[in-house]
Write a protein that holds these residues in place. Structure first.
Motif, PDB file in Angstrom:
ATOM      1  N   UNK A  60     112.791  25.444  27.918  1.00 28.58           N
ATOM      2  CA  UNK A  60     113.026  26.127  26.641  1.00 28.58           C
ATOM      3  C   UNK A  60     113.774  27.435  26.857  1.00 28.58           C
ATOM      4  N   UNK A  61     113.368  28.214  27.864  1.00 25.53           N
ATOM      5  CA  UNK A  61     114.045  29.485  28.142  1.00 25.53           C
ATOM      6  C   UNK A  61     115.485  29.252  28.577  1.00 25.53           C
ATOM      7  N   UNK A  62     115.720  28.230  29.383  1.00 18.88           N
ATOM      8  CA  UNK A  62     117.079  27.930  29.849  1.00 18.88           C
ATOM      9  C   UNK A  62     117.972  27.538  28.676  1.00 18.88           C
ATOM     10  N   UNK A  63     117.508  26.631  27.841  1.00 23.04           N
ATOM     11  CA  UNK A  63     118.316  26.188  26.703  1.00 23.04           C
ATOM     12  C   UNK A  63     118.560  27.349  25.735  1.00 23.04           C
ATOM     13  N   UNK A  64     117.561  28.185  25.528  1.00 18.94           N
ATOM     14  CA  UNK A  64     117.732  29.332  24.637  1.00 18.94           C
ATOM     15  C   UNK A  64     118.821  30.271  25.151  1.00 18.94           C
ATOM     16  N   UNK A  65     118.820  30.558  26.454  1.00 24.86           N
ATOM     17  CA  UNK A  65     119.850  31.443  27.026  1.00 24.86           C
ATOM     18  C   UNK A  65     121.230  30.806  26.896  1.00 24.86           C
ATOM     19  N   UNK A  66     121.348  29.528  27.199  1.00 19.43           N
ATOM     20  CA  UNK A  66     122.652  28.865  27.148  1.00 19.43           C
ATOM     21  C   UNK A  66     123.209  28.828  25.723  1.00 19.43           C
ATOM     22  N   UNK A  67     122.367  28.506  24.759  1.00 19.72           N
ATOM     23  CA  UNK A  67     122.839  28.452  23.383  1.00 19.72           C
ATOM     24  C   UNK A  67     123.181  29.828  22.855  1.00 19.72           C
ATOM     25  N   UNK A  68     122.396  30.839  23.247  1.00 16.11           N
ATOM     26  CA  UNK A  68     122.639  32.198  22.768  1.00 16.11           C
ATOM     27  C   UNK A  68     123.948  32.760  23.302  1.00 16.11           C
ATOM     28  N   UNK A  69     124.242  32.495  24.568  1.00 16.37           N
ATOM     29  CA  UNK A  69     125.431  33.076  25.205  1.00 16.37           C
ATOM     30  C   UNK A  69     126.678  32.232  24.958  1.00 16.37           C
ATOM     31  N   UNK A  70     126.579  30.924  25.166  1.00 12.66           N
ATOM     32  CA  UNK A  70     127.769  30.072  25.119  1.00 12.66           C
ATOM     33  C   UNK A  70     128.184  29.703  23.697  1.00 12.66           C
ATOM     34  N   UNK A  71     127.196  29.478  22.827  1.00 13.83           N
ATOM     35  CA  UNK A  71     127.492  29.121  21.429  1.00 13.83           C
ATOM     36  C   UNK A  71     128.426  27.908  21.344  1.00 13.83           C
ATOM     37  N   UNK A  72     128.127  26.882  22.124  1.00 13.61           N
ATOM     38  CA  UNK A  72     128.928  25.670  22.148  1.00 13.61           C
ATOM     39  C   UNK A  72     128.036  24.445  21.941  1.00 13.61           C
ATOM     40  N   UNK A  73     128.677  23.307  21.715  1.00 14.50           N
ATOM     41  CA  UNK A  73     127.949  22.049  21.598  1.00 14.50           C
ATOM     42  C   UNK A  73     127.588  21.576  23.005  1.00 14.50           C
ATOM     43  N   UNK A  74     126.302  21.575  23.292  1.00 14.19           N
ATOM     44  CA  UNK A  74     125.833  21.250  24.630  1.00 14.19           C
ATOM     45  C   UNK A  74     125.127  19.905  24.640  1.00 14.19           C
ATOM     46  N   UNK A  75     125.330  19.168  25.722  1.00 14.67           N
ATOM     47  CA  UNK A  75     124.583  17.953  25.991  1.00 14.67           C
ATOM     48  C   UNK A  75     123.829  18.149  27.281  1.00 14.67           C
ATOM     49  N   UNK A  76     122.497  18.231  27.212  1.00 13.40           N
ATOM     50  CA  UNK A  76     121.682  18.566  28.373  1.00 13.40           C
ATOM     51  C   UNK A  76     120.896  17.387  28.902  1.00 13.40           C
ATOM     52  N   UNK A  77     121.006  17.141  30.192  1.00 10.58           N
ATOM     53  CA  UNK A  77     120.230  16.092  30.839  1.00 10.58           C
ATOM     54  C   UNK A  77     118.962  16.650  31.449  1.00 10.58           C
ATOM     55  N   UNK A  78     117.871  15.933  31.290  1.00 13.55           N
ATOM     56  CA  UNK A  78     116.573  16.344  31.814  1.00 13.55           C
ATOM     57  C   UNK A  78     115.799  15.067  32.092  1.00 13.55           C
ATOM     58  N   UNK A  79     115.002  15.041  33.171  1.00 15.48           N
ATOM     59  CA  UNK A  79     114.328  13.794  33.523  1.00 15.48           C
ATOM     60  C   UNK A  79     113.342  13.346  32.455  1.00 15.48           C
ATOM     61  N   UNK A  80     112.843  14.270  31.622  1.00 12.75           N
ATOM     62  CA  UNK A  80     112.020  13.895  30.470  1.00 12.75           C
ATOM     63  C   UNK A  80     112.675  14.435  29.192  1.00 12.75           C
ATOM     64  N   UNK A  81     113.986  14.271  29.116  1.00  9.01           N
ATOM     65  CA  UNK A  81     114.727  14.782  27.963  1.00  9.01           C
ATOM     66  C   UNK A  81     114.299  14.160  26.656  1.00  9.01           C
ATOM     67  N   UNK A  82     113.785  12.925  26.698  1.00 10.89           N
ATOM     68  CA  UNK A  82     113.343  12.265  25.470  1.00 10.89           C
ATOM     69  C   UNK A  82     112.166  13.002  24.846  1.00 10.89           C
TER      70      UNK A  82
END
Length: 769
Positions: free
Chosen positions: A259-281
């Protein structure tokens, strides 16, 4: 011994030694100093081989100078190395200041040239950036335990162990590692009920929500007592550049870290992101209930599972979250973290006993080294290999055409309909209806009740005959019989009460008997449930076997681990055969075909097992369930992903070949006012651009070999915002668009750049203090 002249401008011995290329081990009256060249040599060797320690290097120096090694030599080396690293950081900070790149988020905004450097006129992608994140427990750090010193009056008291570590207020995280306070704002204590796992009303069912949970507290609590940092959580883009990381502190892989990682990335980059995670579902469900949800919805964040981990998920989850079936994913496998961890695990032995500052420093230096050398040097190789892979997949299109003719499929759109049909079919198999579950529970209770009732009746009719001679020798037998009869009555009464309770819940007025219609119908449901559970067990064993077979072939698996896996596979093979026999026994009453050993071991993970679950209808003859149909379906989606990959690669290659003159212009402006700083800017430019000719050579050969590739991808473009700086990073925030590449006077000869790069150690002595 070596003497150095002291100039009138030297304020101390420290300055004198620095000016002559040495770093002293103490600030005043130093008697030991180590050359900057030696420190630079160790620094570069240590980055390429983290196991090469200060102690090993100091022993090698002692052996080289034919002197006996003493412990204080390595202490002096550690002090000088810390000063050397601090000089490097200060020098780099000065360079970044003059380039207007000194703000905190600059690195994250420009971490990768292919992800962040946008050009005018390029096509829009469905996902601006594809990245992956995962946790790793190799980089732990132990608590330092020492014994408290005894007082003079406490000689007879036993010493008490206590946790002790030297106070060090320095922060080595840099811009790579997040502060704990930023992570803890997403802890369970901070956001409370937002992290509930139950499905809300109207929320879409998550097929894997019950499969993935963190390890239980009692299983990892012992580890938390031994280690302070229990690992780290990392995110990298699809090209391998590090985006952001954080420590896992006294815990396992909790949800607050992604959650902290995604929050930082969305706050700074402000782009459409597709994130892979082993329990992404499962993570996307939690994300949409957290405070990050507004950012995620605004920037259309999507969560996926990696290609390797995805095969451990159920088929319905794969159809939704696996990259093969997601539009816009290309050929990305979203397993970049695993490749990075395979290298970074070499740091584990180095940082296990270090202080928090030195652990962060080692991690940051290693990530910088990977970004600036290894990852950037192999960037064009990654792009070229992906291009070749995509072209080879597109060359298989005639195979799809042939399969379509055999399946009487006239339009490729049919495959999209097949996929939706499979999704709908699997959604109906997610969970048993509640009414059926209660009916089966009631039937099982009735079966137990009728069985116990018969035994109670038999016990009441049972009489024991004893003679005067036998009675005195069998008192224990009599007590055993009475005890058994009492237990029987207790079980009977308990089961009768359970039956009554279920009859009230199900509103059953007349109790079922074996000949009634409800009894027969529910008995069939029980047979089907037994079938599905035995199928689940067989599936679990086969998937575990496949993963272990894969692990045996992974480089880096030790001999003992491979032997252990081989032995466990022998045991598991016997277990699989037993589970297979149980499955076939349950399949016969339902009229399902039995499975052979050869069929089971060749099943493609969970996809084939899921098709066996439906006992109401045989789906094996549906066009999307036949082997030919499934092969054509997968080939169709691979072809689509290959086309998307080529579209993305055309954009990324052109971004990489686009150059600018920002660094050269800044270097020229500083040449008269601050020559030392201008030289540092030149070294920075050379360091970031030393692989450019390698990239261009690879791309040129790729275009020449495959004529279907448009040569226009090698034509530099014009930046939308800022100009890049050859590491894969963009230029100053306020510089405007890039300078066109046609200015041939700005090109640097490769031999000249290499010669300037070799002077980096001498430049350290000329740092503007």
């Amino acid at each position: 011994m070596q003497d150095f002249p002291i100039l009138p401008t030297d304020q101390s011995h420290f300055v004198t030694l620095i000016r002559n290329g040495f770093i002293p081990a103490s600030p005043e009256r130093p008697n030991v100093a180590i050359s900057i060249k030696a420190l630079d040599y160790f620094h570069r060797c240590h980055l390429h081989c983290p196991q090469f320690s200060i102690q090993a290097f100091t022993r090698a120096l002692a052996d080289l100078h034919n002197v006996s090694f003493k412990t204080h030599y390595q202490e002096h080396m550690r002090v000088c190395y810390d000063i050397y690293l601090d000089l490097l950081d200060r020098t780099r900070q000065k360079v970044m200041d003059v380039l207007n790149r000194d703000y905190e988020d600059w690195r994250l905004e420009n971490f990768c040239p292919c992800c962040t450097y946008e050009l005018r006129g390029e096509a829009k992608l469905m996902f601006d950036i594809l990245f992956t994140m995962d946790g790793n427990d190799s980089l732990k750090r132990l608590f330092v335990e020492r014994t408290r010193a005894r007082d003079a009056d406490d000689e007879n008291d036993k010493p008490e162990p206590c946790r002790w570590a030297r106070l060090d207020l320095r922060d080595g995280r840099g811009t790579y590692i997040m502060q704990p306070s930023e992570v803890n704002q997403f802890s369970k204590d901070a956001i409370g009920e937002m992290l509930v796992t139950e499905r809300a009303d109207g929320e879409e069912e998550n097929p894997c929500s019950d499969r993935w949970t963190n390890m239980q507290h009692e299983l990892v609590s012992l580890t938390w007592k031994v280690f302070d940092e229990t690992g780290w959580f990392l995110s990298v883009c699809r090209h391998g550049f590090v985006m952001i990381a954080c420590d896992m502190i006294a815990s396992g892989e909790l949800v607050k870290y992604p959650l902290a990682v995604v929050n930082r990335l969305l706050t700074v980059l402000k782009k459409k992101l597709g994130g892979g995670y082993d329990i992404g579902c499962k993570f996307i469900t939690t994300l949409m209930r957290s405070p990050v949800a507004p950012f995620a919805k605004k920037h259309a964040y999507k969560s996926f599972v990696g290609l390797f981990h995805g095969h451990a998920h159920c088929r319905s989850c794969q159809l939704k979250f696996l990259g093969t079936y997601v539009k816009g994913m290309g050929l990305e496998d979203l397993e970049g973290c695993e490749r990075f961890f395979s290298r970074s695990n070499a740091l584990a032995a180095v940082i296990r006993h270090q202080s928090r500052f030195h652990r962060h420093l080692e991690m940051r230096m290693y990530m910088q080294h990977m970004d600036r050398t290894v990852t950037y040097a192999n960037l064009s190789k990654f792009l070229c290999n992906n291009y070749k892979q995509a072209l080879s997949i597109l060359a298989e299109h005639p195979l799809l055409d042939r399969a379509m003719r055999q399946l009487s499929v006239e339009d490729e759109c049919i495959f999209e309909e097949w996929l939706e049909a499979e999704k709908l079919y699997l959604q109906n198999l997610v969970k048993e209806p509640e009414q059926e579950t209660l009916d089966m529970e009631y039937l099982q209770a009735l079966q137990s009740f009728y069985s116990l009732e018969k035994r109670v009746q038999d016990a009441r009719r049972l009489w024991r005959s004893d003679t005067p001679s036998s009675f005195g020798t069998t008192p224990d037998n009599t007590r055993t019989i009475e005890t058994g009869r009492r237990h029987l009555y207790e079980d009977y009464n308990e089961t009768r009460n359970r039956v009554k309770d279920l009859e009230v819940r199900l509103k059953i007025a007349v109790r079922w008997v074996p000949d009634c219609e409800e009894w027969k119908k529910t008995s069939q449901l029980l047979v089907e449930r037994t079938y599905r559970r035995r199928l689940d067990n067989l599936e679990r064993l086969v998937v575990s076997r496949i993963f272990e077979l894969t692990k045996m072939n992974i480089s880096g698996s030790g001999y003992k681990l491979r032997k252990h896996i081989a032995k466990s596979l022998q045991v598991r093979s016997k277990t699989i055969r037993t589970a297979l026999e149980a499955y076939n026994t349950a399949a016969i009453p339902l009229g399902r075909a039995s499975l052979s050993w050869d069929q089971v071991v060749q099943y493609a993970f969970l996809a084939d097992f899921d098709l066996l679950r439906d006992v109401r209808e045989d789906m094996s003859q549906k066009p999307w369930a036949t082997p030919k149909g499934r092969g054509a379906l997968d080939r169709y989606f691979k072809l689509n992903r290959a086309r998307e990959e080529i579209t993305r690669l055309d954009i990324e290659i052109r971004r990489l070949v686009t150059k600018d003159l920002i660094l050269r212009q800044r270097e020229a402006s500083l040449a008269s006012t601050s020559p030392a700083l201008a030289h540092q800017v030149a070294l920075y430019r050379i360091e970031r651009g030393r692989f450019d000719h390698l990239h261009l050579d690879r791309f040129t050969r790729l275009v020449q070999k495959y004529h279907v590739i448009p040569p226009t991808i090698l034509v530099p473009g014009e930046a939308v915002h800022d100009a890049p700086d050859r590491s894969g990073t963009a230029g100053p925030r306020d510089t405007g668009s890039s300078v066109p590449d046609e200015d041939s006077d700005a090109e640097t000869d490769i031999e000249e750049e290499e010669e300037e790069l070799s002077n980096i150690t001498e430049a350290l002595a000329r740092v503007d203090m």
